[in-house]
Design a protein around this motif. Structure first.
Motif, PDB file in Angstrom:
ATOM      1  N   MET A   1       1.652  16.507 -16.930  1.00  0.00           N
ATOM      2  CA  MET A   1       0.296  17.333 -17.389  1.00  0.00           C
ATOM      3  C   MET A   1      -0.440  16.353 -18.056  1.00  0.00           C
ATOM      4  O   MET A   1      -1.910  17.154 -17.632  1.00  0.00           O
ATOM      5  N   ASP A   2       0.063  16.253 -19.088  1.00  0.00           N
ATOM      6  CA  ASP A   2      -1.509  15.514 -20.188  1.00  0.00           C
ATOM      7  C   ASP A   2      -2.712  14.484 -19.055  1.00  0.00           C
ATOM      8  O   ASP A   2      -3.727  14.481 -19.251  1.00  0.00           O
ATOM      9  N   GLN A   3      -1.582  13.591 -18.376  1.00  0.00           N
ATOM     10  CA  GLN A   3      -2.857  12.520 -17.761  1.00  0.00           C
ATOM     11  C   GLN A   3      -3.587  13.645 -16.658  1.00  0.00           C
ATOM     12  O   GLN A   3      -4.893  13.030 -16.838  1.00  0.00           O
ATOM     13  N   LEU A   4      -3.095  14.440 -15.934  1.00  0.00           N
ATOM     14  CA  LEU A   4      -3.310  15.066 -15.830  1.00  0.00           C
ATOM     15  C   LEU A   4      -4.779  15.994 -16.085  1.00  0.00           C
ATOM     16  O   LEU A   4      -6.370  15.978 -15.712  1.00  0.00           O
ATOM     17  N   VAL A   5      -4.468  16.484 -16.787  1.00  0.00           N
ATOM     18  CA  VAL A   5      -5.609  18.061 -17.892  1.00  0.00           C
ATOM     19  C   VAL A   5      -6.714  16.991 -18.911  1.00  0.00           C
ATOM     20  O   VAL A   5      -7.113  17.271 -18.160  1.00  0.00           O
ATOM     21  N   ASN A   6      -6.080  16.134 -19.116  1.00  0.00           N
ATOM     22  CA  ASN A   6      -6.438  15.427 -20.195  1.00  0.00           C
ATOM     23  C   ASN A   6      -7.416  13.580 -19.548  1.00  0.00           C
ATOM     24  O   ASN A   6      -8.798  13.468 -20.478  1.00  0.00           O
ATOM     25  N   ASN A   7      -6.807  13.962 -18.359  1.00  0.00           N
ATOM     26  CA  ASN A   7      -7.832  12.603 -18.035  1.00  0.00           C
ATOM     27  C   ASN A   7      -8.136  12.348 -16.291  1.00  0.00           C
ATOM     28  O   ASN A   7      -9.310  12.517 -16.483  1.00  0.00           O
ATOM     29  N   ALA A   8      -7.525  13.376 -15.370  1.00  0.00           N
ATOM     30  CA  ALA A   8      -8.096  12.941 -14.112  1.00  0.00           C
ATOM     31  C   ALA A   8      -9.326  14.522 -13.981  1.00  0.00           C
ATOM     32  O   ALA A   8      -9.849  14.446 -13.141  1.00  0.00           O
ATOM     33  N   ALA A   9      -8.839  15.309 -14.616  1.00  0.00           N
ATOM     34  CA  ALA A   9      -9.897  16.370 -14.326  1.00  0.00           C
ATOM     35  C   ALA A   9     -10.712  16.522 -14.941  1.00  0.00           C
ATOM     36  O   ALA A   9     -12.095  17.078 -15.233  1.00  0.00           O
TER      37      ALA A   9
ATOM     38  N   PHE B   1       9.106  18.595 -11.004  1.00  0.00           N
ATOM     39  CA  PHE B   1       9.447  17.190 -11.927  1.00  0.00           C
ATOM     40  C   PHE B   1       8.045  16.484 -11.835  1.00  0.00           C
ATOM     41  O   PHE B   1       8.329  15.524 -12.906  1.00  0.00           O
ATOM     42  N   PHE B   2       6.835  17.168 -12.123  1.00  0.00           N
ATOM     43  CA  PHE B   2       6.463  16.170 -11.527  1.00  0.00           C
ATOM     44  C   PHE B   2       5.034  16.491 -13.305  1.00  0.00           C
ATOM     45  O   PHE B   2       4.092  16.271 -14.378  1.00  0.00           O
ATOM     46  N   LEU B   3       5.587  18.297 -14.033  1.00  0.00           N
ATOM     47  CA  LEU B   3       4.762  18.565 -15.150  1.00  0.00           C
ATOM     48  C   LEU B   3       5.157  18.033 -16.646  1.00  0.00           C
ATOM     49  O   LEU B   3       4.325  17.839 -16.888  1.00  0.00           O
TER      50      LEU B   3
ATOM     51  N   ARG C   1       0.612  -0.982   0.178  1.00  0.00           N
ATOM     52  CA  ARG C   1       0.106  -0.372  -0.082  1.00  0.00           C
ATOM     53  C   ARG C   1       1.044   1.608  -0.033  1.00  0.00           C
ATOM     54  O   ARG C   1       0.770   2.480  -0.484  1.00  0.00           O
ATOM     55  N   VAL C   2       1.875   1.291   0.468  1.00  0.00           N
ATOM     56  CA  VAL C   2       2.948   2.311   0.328  1.00  0.00           C
ATOM     57  C   VAL C   2       3.860   2.190  -0.065  1.00  0.00           C
ATOM     58  O   VAL C   2       5.133   1.260   0.283  1.00  0.00           O
ATOM     59  N   PHE C   3       4.614   2.562  -1.849  1.00  0.00           N
ATOM     60  CA  PHE C   3       5.731   1.724  -2.413  1.00  0.00           C
ATOM     61  C   PHE C   3       6.545   3.118  -2.846  1.00  0.00           C
ATOM     62  O   PHE C   3       6.266   4.336  -3.363  1.00  0.00           O
ATOM     63  N   ASP C   4       7.598   3.149  -3.221  1.00  0.00           N
ATOM     64  CA  ASP C   4       8.635   3.856  -3.837  1.00  0.00           C
ATOM     65  C   ASP C   4       7.822   3.505  -5.631  1.00  0.00           C
ATOM     66  O   ASP C   4       7.067   2.713  -5.457  1.00  0.00           O
ATOM     67  N   MET C   5       8.527   4.737  -6.354  1.00  0.00           N
ATOM     68  CA  MET C   5       8.605   4.759  -7.521  1.00  0.00           C
ATOM     69  C   MET C   5       9.121   4.851  -8.287  1.00  0.00           C
ATOM     70  O   MET C   5      10.056   5.402  -8.559  1.00  0.00           O
ATOM     71  N   PRO C   6       9.455   4.417  -9.500  1.00  0.00           N
ATOM     72  CA  PRO C   6      10.575   5.205 -10.568  1.00  0.00           C
ATOM     73  C   PRO C   6      10.185   6.174 -10.761  1.00  0.00           C
ATOM     74  O   PRO C   6       9.309   7.234 -10.914  1.00  0.00           O
ATOM     75  N   THR C   7      11.265   7.574 -11.372  1.00  0.00           N
ATOM     76  CA  THR C   7      11.737   8.109 -11.918  1.00  0.00           C
ATOM     77  C   THR C   7      11.069   8.420 -13.168  1.00  0.00           C
ATOM     78  O   THR C   7      11.172   8.507 -14.447  1.00  0.00           O
ATOM     79  N   SER C   8       9.373   8.338 -13.462  1.00  0.00           N
ATOM     80  CA  SER C   8       8.659   8.227 -14.733  1.00  0.00           C
ATOM     81  C   SER C   8       7.238   8.869 -13.873  1.00  0.00           C
ATOM     82  O   SER C   8       6.642   7.965 -13.235  1.00  0.00           O
ATOM     83  N   GLU C   9       7.133  10.119 -14.046  1.00  0.00           N
ATOM     84  CA  GLU C   9       6.130  10.688 -14.086  1.00  0.00           C
ATOM     85  C   GLU C   9       4.921  10.931 -14.512  1.00  0.00           C
ATOM     86  O   GLU C   9       4.031  10.682 -13.997  1.00  0.00           O
ATOM     87  N   ASN C  10       4.645  10.920 -15.870  1.00  0.00           N
ATOM     88  CA  ASN C  10       3.563  10.419 -16.413  1.00  0.00           C
ATOM     89  C   ASN C  10       3.118   9.208 -16.495  1.00  0.00           C
ATOM     90  O   ASN C  10       2.163   9.109 -16.401  1.00  0.00           O
ATOM     91  N   ALA C  11       4.039   8.248 -16.705  1.00  0.00           N
ATOM     92  CA  ALA C  11       3.230   6.565 -16.462  1.00  0.00           C
ATOM     93  C   ALA C  11       3.135   6.385 -14.838  1.00  0.00           C
ATOM     94  O   ALA C  11       1.784   5.631 -15.087  1.00  0.00           O
ATOM     95  N   MET C  12       3.611   6.650 -13.669  1.00  0.00           N
ATOM     96  CA  MET C  12       2.251   6.124 -12.578  1.00  0.00           C
ATOM     97  C   MET C  12       2.313   7.450 -12.114  1.00  0.00           C
ATOM     98  O   MET C  12       0.797   6.804 -11.977  1.00  0.00           O
ATOM     99  N   THR C  13       1.728   8.432 -12.508  1.00  0.00           N
ATOM    100  CA  THR C  13       0.356   9.237 -12.541  1.00  0.00           C
ATOM    101  C   THR C  13      -0.887   8.509 -13.589  1.00  0.00           C
ATOM    102  O   THR C  13      -1.621   8.421 -13.229  1.00  0.00           O
TER     103      THR C  13
END
Length: 351
Positions: free
Chosen positions: A93-101, A88-90, A54-66
């Motif tokens: 943005m495609d995942q955030l704006v076009n999917n989550a939001a 780092f999160f930028l 339930r609590v885990f580290d993630m790779p430096t792959s911000e777009n994929a992990m989002t």
């Protein structure tokens, strides 16, 4: 003997523990979430208490992990992601704006995205152009996103807890310089009480000062200094730019008839721009003078120690604005005994 004080970082940590305990399906992920520094102490003990599933580290792959986080959220899992810098999160943005939001709207309100993304804003010690961006206005411009900018230790836990338990996607913007604020634990707001997104922190009748995040601390310092000079400023905190209680602001401006809007971001097209525009629409005839706005200049933060000295605005600029609004000579000299690029002489990093 139980510790009776708490810090901003400890309250963030406690809010995560409470949310994880309440929702057995919730997951937390972030780069460095379980390393010895525990993201500046804000994720301490999470993995040992709730397990690595339930609590885990993630790779430096911000777009994929989002994308993974959004996918988990839309299928019913409550998700908290943490990035140690906004910058780092930028990549995501495609995942955030076009999917989550847009997911809730596209499915006519039948689907939700219980995703909260913690983004930490850097400052000082040569952070430079790509490690210190304050993009609250950028995120707030996107319909479907909730944006939270905590300022004080007394309610940061409540703000994060309720953000996590909200079924809408939320951007939670933490300023790194706020993490070590220390207060009496008994003054903290109950996590489940009604949340005030717009609070009068200091009452006054001469000038209204609107602020959030680290600029609220500067506004409070200014209030305390000016009170000794016989000037009473009303300081208002806006902790959720996407859900402002406008009447609280209008009531204050109608009373003081003068206003200063501060911002942690750049001056152009900022949250302070929107607040100023709304005040002009509702309180134009009450204002004795034009609103003063205090924010960053429209160029990136320099890396150089010398060039950053005048880049960030402080209580000095707020005091100057008050002086001009009241047609009264008031001077504030910097009374700090530490370099301008650290929050205090106690600060030893990491940034």
């Amino acid at each position: 003997m139980q510790n009776k004080t708490t810090t901003f970082a400890e309250e963030i940590n406690q809010a995560q523990h409470c949310a994880m305990a309440e929702d057995d399906n919730m997951i937390c992920m972030g780069l460095g979430i379980n390393d010895p520094k525990a993201i500046f102490g804000t994720t301490t003990g999470l993995q040992s208490k709730f397990g690595s599933d339930r609590v885990f580290d993630m790779p430096t792959s911000e777009n994929a992990m989002t994308g993974v986080g959004i996918g988990a959220a839309i299928t019913g899992t409550r998700v908290l992601m943490t990035h140690q810098r906004v910058d780092f999160f930028l990549l995501a943005m495609d995942q955030l704006v076009n999917n989550a939001a847009k997911w809730h709207y596209m499915f006519n309100g039948q689907m939700t995205v219980p995703l909260t993304i913690r983004l930490i804003i850097g400052r000082g010690w040569g952070q430079g152009p790509t490690h210190q961006q304050s993009l609250q206005s950028w995120f707030a411009h996107i319909p479907g996103l909730k944006v939270v900018t905590p300022s004080l230790t007394d309610n940061v836990g409540q703000l994060l807890y309720q953000s996590i338990m909200d079924n809408n996607p939320t951007i939670f913007l933490e300023h790194r310089w706020l993490h070590n604020q220390n207060i009496d634990k008994e003054t903290c707001v109950d996590y489940n009480s009604n949340m005030q997104t717009t609070r009068v922190i200091k009452e006054g009748e001469d000038v209204t000062i609107i602020a959030n995040s680290y600029m609220l601390l500067e506004a409070i310092h200014c209030h305390n200094f000016l009170k000794k000079q016989g000037v009473n400023c009303e300081v208002i905190e806006v902790s959720e730019p996407t859900n402002i209680d406008w009447q609280t602001i209008y009531n204050s401006v109608n009373k003081t008839q003068t206003c200063i809007c501060t911002d942690i971001g750049h001056n152009s097209f900022s949250v302070s721009s929107e607040i100023s525009a709304k005040i002009y629409e509702a309180c134009f005839t009450s204002l004795k003078k034009p609103i003063k706005r205090i924010a960053l200049p429209s160029y990136p933060e320099p890396t150089s120690f010398g060039l950053t000295k005048k880049y960030y605005k402080t209580r000095t600029e707020i005091t100057k604005a008050v002086s001009e609004l009241l047609d009264r000579e008031i001077f504030m000299t910097e009374d700090v005994e530490f370099p301008h690029d650290v929050p205090g002489n106690w600060f030893k990093g990491p940034f």
